[in-house]
Design a protein around this motif. Structure first.
Motif, PDB file in Angstrom:
ATOM      1  N   THR A 226     -68.166 -39.697 -82.362  1.00 43.70           N
ATOM      2  CA  THR A 226     -67.690 -41.429 -83.063  1.00 43.70           C
ATOM      3  C   THR A 226     -68.922 -41.804 -84.354  1.00 43.70           C
ATOM      4  O   THR A 226     -68.093 -42.294 -85.588  1.00 43.70           O
ATOM      5  CB  THR A 226     -67.969 -42.436 -81.719  1.00 43.70           C
ATOM      6  N   ASP A 227     -70.504 -41.569 -83.989  1.00 38.86           N
ATOM      7  CA  ASP A 227     -71.138 -41.950 -85.584  1.00 38.86           C
ATOM      8  C   ASP A 227     -71.355 -41.576 -86.141  1.00 38.86           C
ATOM      9  O   ASP A 227     -71.237 -41.222 -87.878  1.00 38.86           O
ATOM     10  CB  ASP A 227     -72.482 -41.672 -84.817  1.00 38.86           C
ATOM     11  N   ALA A 228     -70.578 -39.675 -86.785  1.00 37.11           N
ATOM     12  CA  ALA A 228     -70.762 -39.014 -87.417  1.00 37.11           C
ATOM     13  C   ALA A 228     -69.313 -38.343 -88.231  1.00 37.11           C
ATOM     14  O   ALA A 228     -69.038 -39.044 -88.933  1.00 37.11           O
ATOM     15  CB  ALA A 228     -71.498 -37.872 -87.292  1.00 37.11           C
ATOM     16  N   GLY A 229     -68.298 -38.071 -87.521  1.00 39.19           N
ATOM     17  CA  GLY A 229     -67.303 -37.436 -87.447  1.00 39.19           C
ATOM     18  C   GLY A 229     -66.740 -36.166 -88.019  1.00 39.19           C
ATOM     19  O   GLY A 229     -68.030 -35.594 -88.829  1.00 39.19           O
ATOM     20  N   PHE A 230     -65.362 -35.798 -88.531  1.00 41.22           N
ATOM     21  CA  PHE A 230     -64.935 -34.537 -89.445  1.00 41.22           C
ATOM     22  C   PHE A 230     -65.380 -34.884 -90.841  1.00 41.22           C
ATOM     23  O   PHE A 230     -65.877 -35.606 -91.674  1.00 41.22           O
ATOM     24  CB  PHE A 230     -63.254 -34.438 -89.313  1.00 41.22           C
ATOM     25  N   GLY A 231     -66.141 -32.936 -90.658  1.00 38.62           N
ATOM     26  CA  GLY A 231     -66.601 -33.557 -92.567  1.00 38.62           C
ATOM     27  C   GLY A 231     -68.192 -33.973 -92.453  1.00 38.62           C
ATOM     28  O   GLY A 231     -69.139 -33.685 -93.663  1.00 38.62           O
ATOM     29  N   ALA A 232     -68.454 -34.830 -91.695  1.00 44.18           N
ATOM     30  CA  ALA A 232     -70.357 -35.425 -91.456  1.00 44.18           C
ATOM     31  C   ALA A 232     -71.274 -34.183 -90.891  1.00 44.18           C
ATOM     32  O   ALA A 232     -70.733 -33.217 -90.941  1.00 44.18           O
ATOM     33  CB  ALA A 232     -70.149 -35.961 -90.128  1.00 44.18           C
ATOM     34  N   LEU A 233     -72.174 -34.384 -91.803  1.00 42.79           N
ATOM     35  CA  LEU A 233     -73.221 -33.841 -92.356  1.00 42.79           C
ATOM     36  C   LEU A 233     -74.691 -34.373 -91.613  1.00 42.79           C
ATOM     37  O   LEU A 233     -75.024 -34.602 -91.170  1.00 42.79           O
ATOM     38  CB  LEU A 233     -73.867 -32.331 -93.703  1.00 42.79           C
ATOM     39  N   VAL A 234     -75.248 -32.852 -89.959  1.00 44.42           N
ATOM     40  CA  VAL A 234     -75.907 -33.637 -88.942  1.00 44.42           C
ATOM     41  C   VAL A 234     -76.962 -32.716 -89.349  1.00 44.42           C
ATOM     42  O   VAL A 234     -76.932 -31.652 -88.969  1.00 44.42           O
ATOM     43  CB  VAL A 234     -75.529 -33.615 -87.880  1.00 44.42           C
ATOM     44  N   LEU A 235     -78.389 -33.373 -89.404  1.00 40.90           N
ATOM     45  CA  LEU A 235     -79.640 -33.017 -89.556  1.00 40.90           C
ATOM     46  C   LEU A 235     -80.810 -33.107 -88.164  1.00 40.90           C
ATOM     47  O   LEU A 235     -80.634 -34.187 -88.306  1.00 40.90           O
ATOM     48  CB  LEU A 235     -80.063 -33.165 -91.012  1.00 40.90           C
ATOM     49  N   PHE A 236     -81.188 -32.363 -88.262  1.00 47.73           N
ATOM     50  CA  PHE A 236     -82.144 -32.377 -86.905  1.00 47.73           C
ATOM     51  C   PHE A 236     -82.931 -31.346 -86.891  1.00 47.73           C
ATOM     52  O   PHE A 236     -83.271 -30.447 -88.296  1.00 47.73           O
ATOM     53  CB  PHE A 236     -81.714 -32.751 -85.348  1.00 47.73           C
ATOM     54  N   ASP A 237     -84.214 -31.094 -86.206  1.00 49.70           N
ATOM     55  CA  ASP A 237     -84.879 -30.810 -85.655  1.00 49.70           C
ATOM     56  C   ASP A 237     -85.367 -29.920 -84.356  1.00 49.70           C
ATOM     57  O   ASP A 237     -84.805 -30.774 -83.477  1.00 49.70           O
ATOM     58  CB  ASP A 237     -86.325 -30.195 -86.543  1.00 49.70           C
ATOM     59  N   GLY A 238     -86.189 -29.382 -83.612  1.00 49.72           N
ATOM     60  CA  GLY A 238     -86.102 -28.379 -82.513  1.00 49.72           C
ATOM     61  C   GLY A 238     -86.950 -29.783 -81.995  1.00 49.72           C
ATOM     62  O   GLY A 238     -87.109 -29.353 -80.885  1.00 49.72           O
ATOM     63  N   ARG A 239     -87.220 -30.706 -82.326  1.00 49.20           N
ATOM     64  CA  ARG A 239     -87.748 -31.743 -80.579  1.00 49.20           C
ATOM     65  C   ARG A 239     -86.662 -32.184 -80.776  1.00 49.20           C
ATOM     66  O   ARG A 239     -86.952 -33.263 -79.496  1.00 49.20           O
ATOM     67  CB  ARG A 239     -88.906 -32.557 -81.582  1.00 49.20           C
ATOM     68  N   THR A 240     -85.434 -32.296 -81.142  1.00 50.63           N
ATOM     69  CA  THR A 240     -84.446 -32.981 -81.153  1.00 50.63           C
ATOM     70  C   THR A 240     -83.897 -32.717 -79.688  1.00 50.63           C
ATOM     71  O   THR A 240     -83.056 -31.398 -80.022  1.00 50.63           O
ATOM     72  CB  THR A 240     -83.191 -33.718 -82.158  1.00 50.63           C
ATOM     73  N   TYR A 241     -83.400 -33.432 -78.767  1.00 46.83           N
ATOM     74  CA  TYR A 241     -82.080 -33.074 -77.871  1.00 46.83           C
ATOM     75  C   TYR A 241     -80.870 -33.169 -77.755  1.00 46.83           C
ATOM     76  O   TYR A 241     -80.495 -34.320 -78.619  1.00 46.83           O
ATOM     77  CB  TYR A 241     -82.474 -33.621 -76.263  1.00 46.83           C
ATOM     78  N   HIS A 242     -80.426 -31.702 -77.635  1.00 44.58           N
ATOM     79  CA  HIS A 242     -78.644 -32.310 -78.143  1.00 44.58           C
ATOM     80  C   HIS A 242     -77.919 -31.409 -77.486  1.00 44.58           C
ATOM     81  O   HIS A 242     -78.580 -30.441 -76.641  1.00 44.58           O
ATOM     82  CB  HIS A 242     -78.201 -31.546 -80.587  1.00 44.58           C
ATOM     83  N   GLY A 243     -76.930 -31.638 -77.304  1.00 44.06           N
ATOM     84  CA  GLY A 243     -75.854 -30.909 -76.559  1.00 44.06           C
ATOM     85  C   GLY A 243     -73.724 -30.963 -76.512  1.00 44.06           C
ATOM     86  O   GLY A 243     -74.022 -31.679 -78.002  1.00 44.06           O
ATOM     87  N   VAL A 244     -73.282 -30.384 -75.783  1.00 41.64           N
ATOM     88  CA  VAL A 244     -71.865 -30.408 -76.361  1.00 41.64           C
ATOM     89  C   VAL A 244     -71.261 -30.894 -74.592  1.00 41.64           C
ATOM     90  O   VAL A 244     -71.630 -29.868 -74.101  1.00 41.64           O
ATOM     91  CB  VAL A 244     -70.899 -28.595 -77.053  1.00 41.64           C
ATOM     92  N   GLU A 245     -71.106 -32.408 -74.342  1.00 42.03           N
ATOM     93  CA  GLU A 245     -70.374 -32.138 -73.067  1.00 42.03           C
ATOM     94  C   GLU A 245     -69.433 -31.764 -73.303  1.00 42.03           C
ATOM     95  O   GLU A 245     -69.097 -31.212 -73.606  1.00 42.03           O
ATOM     96  CB  GLU A 245     -70.423 -34.090 -73.285  1.00 42.03           C
ATOM     97  N   ASP A 246     -68.969 -31.878 -71.870  1.00 46.85           N
ATOM     98  CA  ASP A 246     -67.600 -30.652 -71.138  1.00 46.85           C
ATOM     99  C   ASP A 246     -66.058 -31.471 -72.447  1.00 46.85           C
ATOM    100  O   ASP A 246     -65.878 -32.631 -72.188  1.00 46.85           O
ATOM    101  CB  ASP A 246     -67.050 -30.591 -69.719  1.00 46.85           C
ATOM    102  N   VAL A 247     -65.485 -30.397 -72.520  1.00 46.60           N
ATOM    103  CA  VAL A 247     -64.772 -30.638 -73.268  1.00 46.60           C
ATOM    104  C   VAL A 247     -63.273 -30.369 -72.520  1.00 46.60           C
ATOM    105  O   VAL A 247     -63.078 -29.484 -72.409  1.00 46.60           O
ATOM    106  CB  VAL A 247     -64.264 -29.658 -75.110  1.00 46.60           C
TER     107      VAL A 247
END
Length: 246
Positions: A198-219
């Motif tokens: 929702t916040d980024a969307g198709f074609g958006a570039l997302v940048l973070f580093d090793g400190r940031t928690y992230h994942g992909v919820e069940d699709v």
């Protein structure tokens, strides 16, 4: 995106404060449309390899490598549950020019932030790292990646080339079109959950580093999983992988 205008110090301050950044660039978004079409073409033509089958980066000059990533261990020293497939590409493969253009832009951004030559990773025998250009594909019917922080890549990069680790991805799918429930999430500096679709969307570039928690919820758990389907959640990555000792 004008690589020369990137200010690594400013980006580091934002990552320290917020944990992640989202960039929306018209050229990247346009390239992403073509890149996704090339990915679909490759998916339909590629053999699917099991999770543990090994391949060497030099084989990518001949053809992409499509493999599963299923289980609780990904073979890189980290342990978190996941269910997806990936296709690895050579950024110079003339059969996939839009994907190559997207990967090269992402690589230059990564290298600019790391303070290395913009072409770093293109000569693995000299630099002992190679550009792991790939698309992660989370199929409808249960594709996911457990929430985690990246620990392996920061340790390897810091130990071998004394540079920080940056994770860069470009989203190549649309929620409510390619899939409907689940998808990418990230946790900001205040530990608030952010829905990247929702916040980024198709074609958006997302940048973070090793400190940031992230994942992909069940699709889309209402579907039966099928790794040959071209829909689902997709994202492009360009991590540096170390070249194993001979």
């Amino acid at each position: 995106m004008n690589i020369a205008e990137i200010d690594p110090a400013e980006i580091d301050r934002e990552l320290n404060s917020n944990g992640y950044m989202i960039f929306r660039d018209p050229e990247i978004a346009q390239t992403s449309v073509q890149a996704r079409a090339e990915y679909v073409r490759c998916l339909q033509a590629s053999k699917l390899h099991p999770t543990r089958e090994k391949f060497h980066y030099t084989t990518l000059a001949s053809e992409p490598w499509r493999k599963l990533a299923i289980g609780s261990s990904n073979g890189l020293g980290e342990s978190y549950a996941q269910n997806l497939q990936s296709i690895y590409f050579d950024a110079n493969d003339k059969n996939y020019p839009a994907l190559g253009s997207l990967f090269k832009t992402m690589i230059q951004i990564r290298n600019k932030l790391m303070g290395v030559d913009l072409s770093f990773g293109s000569d693995p025998e000299r630099e002992r790292f190679w550009d792991a250009c790939r698309v992660h594909h989370y199929p409808r019917g249960g594709g996911f990646m457990a929430t985690h922080r990246d620990t392996h890549f920061p340790q390897v990069i810091s130990a071998e080339i004394a540079k920080p680790f940056y994770q860069i991805c470009v989203l190549l799918s649309r929620k409510n079109t390619d899939f409907f429930t689940g998808g990418g999430v990230i946790y900001d500096g205040n530990k608030q959950r952010i829905d990247l679709e929702t916040d980024a969307g198709f074609g958006a570039l997302v940048l973070f580093d090793g400190r940031t928690y992230h994942g992909v919820e069940d699709v889309d758990l209402d579907q039966v999983i099928d790794f040959s389907r071209t829909d689902g959640r997709l994202a492009a990555f360009v991590n540096l992988y170390s070249v194993p000792a001979a």
